[in-house]
Scaffold this active site. Structure first.
Site, short mmCIF file in Angstrom:
data_model
loop_
_atom_site.label_atom_id
_atom_site.label_comp_id
_atom_site.label_asym_id
_atom_site.label_seq_id
_atom_site.Cartn_x
_atom_site.Cartn_y
_atom_site.Cartn_z
N GLU A 1 -1.58 -1.52 -6.06
CA GLU A 1 -2.99 -0.86 -6.34
C GLU A 1 -2.57 -0.18 -7.77
O GLU A 1 -1.61 0.58 -7.81
CB GLU A 1 -3.43 0.15 -5.43
CG GLU A 1 -4.88 0.62 -5.80
CD GLU A 1 -5.51 1.52 -4.64
OE1 GLU A 1 -6.77 1.87 -4.79
OE2 GLU A 1 -4.82 1.59 -3.49
N ASP B 1 0.95 -1.04 0.01
CA ASP B 1 0.15 0.07 -0.15
C ASP B 1 0.89 1.18 -0.15
O ASP B 1 1.66 1.64 1.18
CB ASP B 1 -1.08 0.09 1.17
CG ASP B 1 -1.79 1.33 1.29
OD1 ASP B 1 -2.63 1.30 0.39
OD2 ASP B 1 -1.52 2.35 2.20
N ASP C 1 -3.31 1.84 6.56
CA ASP C 1 -2.34 1.49 5.66
C ASP C 1 -2.25 -0.10 5.73
O ASP C 1 -2.30 -0.66 4.81
CB ASP C 1 -1.22 2.23 5.87
CG ASP C 1 -1.21 3.64 5.59
OD1 ASP C 1 -1.95 4.09 4.71
OD2 ASP C 1 -0.39 4.54 6.16
#
Length: 442
Positions: free
Chosen positions: A333, A249, A424
């Protein structure tokens, strides 16, 4: 309400009429010399499917004569690029004629024959042709919708660079130190004084060279070679045969957070040197334009930005290498940095501008780029999760969706199961699970 009819797209001029316009109006020469030349079979320079293109970058220190010749080369590359851009733009806007790379190369021959442009002959023709090749690639990205229309290059704004193909340089390998040697550029009599911080693959001739000069006045030569890179041994979860997977992340509080709770700090280099940059910028604006003192301050600013860039590049390189070596599957991501850093407007624009600066300072795009090619080199799996996947709001314990949260909220409690999550770490766990699901379904 009916839509207004679309205007018909202008049709391109083709055939003999297009050839006449190119020859008589645009001054592009014919291909006569190619017609008289005996046809020979082209040699393939395709990359070995089992090898990879790898770039090695070294600093070198040119002599005064070499620096002057490189200055002329950088200027000629900018001029040829701009002239090629003007020629292609004029051909389409005024005459509806498509001009490609081959036509600009023939136009380059005519430019070099003019007396007022005799200085172009002091630069290797292959370097100038590569500048036109870069222009053609810029138009290719524009036509595919991946970039804006090419714009003119300007001294001081555009990077000083020149690209040499195999016929534009001489490579002599040192038998005592394989992988190092002497590189002599076209139109130069002496080899470059290169600091070989590491060796190239022994016995391999570079495919291409790029010589650059940054804002701090440093010269670098980047050598592109074909190299077979051995994949790393597979990484498994200790005691099992299950591939070791990690969710990444990216953020601003921490640059990267792993699903096991490990966090890598954001160096915030622009913030660290903000006061010094501001002082130098104020000093720059007090200097008279065109003066030597102003150039000295610009050089100081260039050196400071070069320091920031070098520290950031080294940090990202070490971080991505560690992640690729320790894990078999990496999940990240699929963020759109261009969308996240859109220009701030209206209320709250100052806060948005600060956020944009922090995102750009974190270099998320560069981080993903490094992970992409390193995973390809070393036999790792890189999985991208859709950017609209609710990794932050989703509870990693019960998969319930929570409410939308502001960036300032760092911890939250799930209303369904009562689990308390670090923002996170929870997102990294969700990304890992979703990435493994996507990998299994592929």
């Amino acid at each position: 309400m009916e839509k207004a009819p679309e205007k018909p797209k202008p049709e391109a001029v083709r055939g003999e009429e297009a050839e006449r316009i190119k020859r008589e109006v645009l001054g592009i020469g014919d291909r006569r010399k190619h017609h008289a030349r005996k046809a020979t079979r082209l040699q393939s320079h395709a990359k070995d499917p089992e090898s990879h293109h790898r770039l090695y970058r070294f600093r070198f220190y040119p002599t005064e004569e070499q620096a002057e010749q490189l200055e002329r080369t950088f200027g000629a590359c900018r001029w040829v690029y701009n002239e090629g851009l003007a020629l292609r733009s004029e051909a389409w806007e005024r005459h509806r004629v498509n001009v490609g790379f081959a036509e600009t190369c023939r136009a380059l021959t005519g430019w070099k024959r003019a007396e007022e442009r005799a200085w172009l002959k002091d630069v290797s023709s292959t370097v100038l042709q590569q500048s036109l090749r870069h222009l053609d690639q810029a138009f290719g990205r524009f036509f595919k919708g991946r970039a804006k229309y090419p714009r003119r290059k300007k001294k001081g704004r555009s990077r000083d660079s020149a690209t040499y193909v195999r016929t534009g340089f001489k490579w002599v390998e040192d038998p005592e130190r394989p992988g190092t040697g002497l590189i002599t550029l076209a139109k130069q009599s002496e080899p470059l004084d290169i600091r070989w911080s590491r060796a190239l693959p022994a016995g391999v001739v570079p495919v291409r060279l790029s010589v650059t000069r940054d804002r701090a006045g440093r010269y670098f030569v980047s050598t592109l070679v074909e190299e077979r890179i051995a994949p790393l041994p597979a990484a498994f979860v200790p005691g099992t045969r299950e591939p070791k997977a990690v969710g990444l992340d990216v953020g601003l509080a921490s640059l990267v957070t792993l699903d096991d709770g490990t966090k890598f700090d954001h160096p915030r280099l622009l913030k660290r040197y903000a006061e010094k940059l501001a002082r130098l910028q104020r000093e720059l604006h007090r200097k008279v334009k065109g003066s030597r003192n102003r150039e000295k301050v610009k050089e100081k600013i260039g050196r400071l930005y070069a320091l920031i860039r070098d520290v950031r590049r080294d940090m990202l390189d070490q971080l991505t290498t560690r992640l690729v070596r320790e894990n078999q599957v990496l999940v990240v991501e699929d963020l759109s940095v261009a969308t996240l850093t859109r220009a701030a407007r209206g209320k709250g624009r100052r806060r948005k501008a600060k956020l944009n600066q922090a995102i750009l300072d974190a270099s998320w795009g560069e981080l993903v780029r490094l992970l992409r090619y390193k995973c390809e080199w070393y036999g790792r799996e890189l999985v991208f999760v859709d950017r609209f996947f609710p990794s932050t709001r989703r509870c990693s314990a019960c998969h319930a969706l929570g409410p939308k949260m502001d960036v300032s909220v760092r911890e939250w409690t799930c209303a369904e199961c009562g689990a308390t999550h670090d923002r996170d770490v929870n997102a990294a766990v969700n990304l890992r699970d979703e990435g493994l699901r996507l990998l299994a379904a592929a």
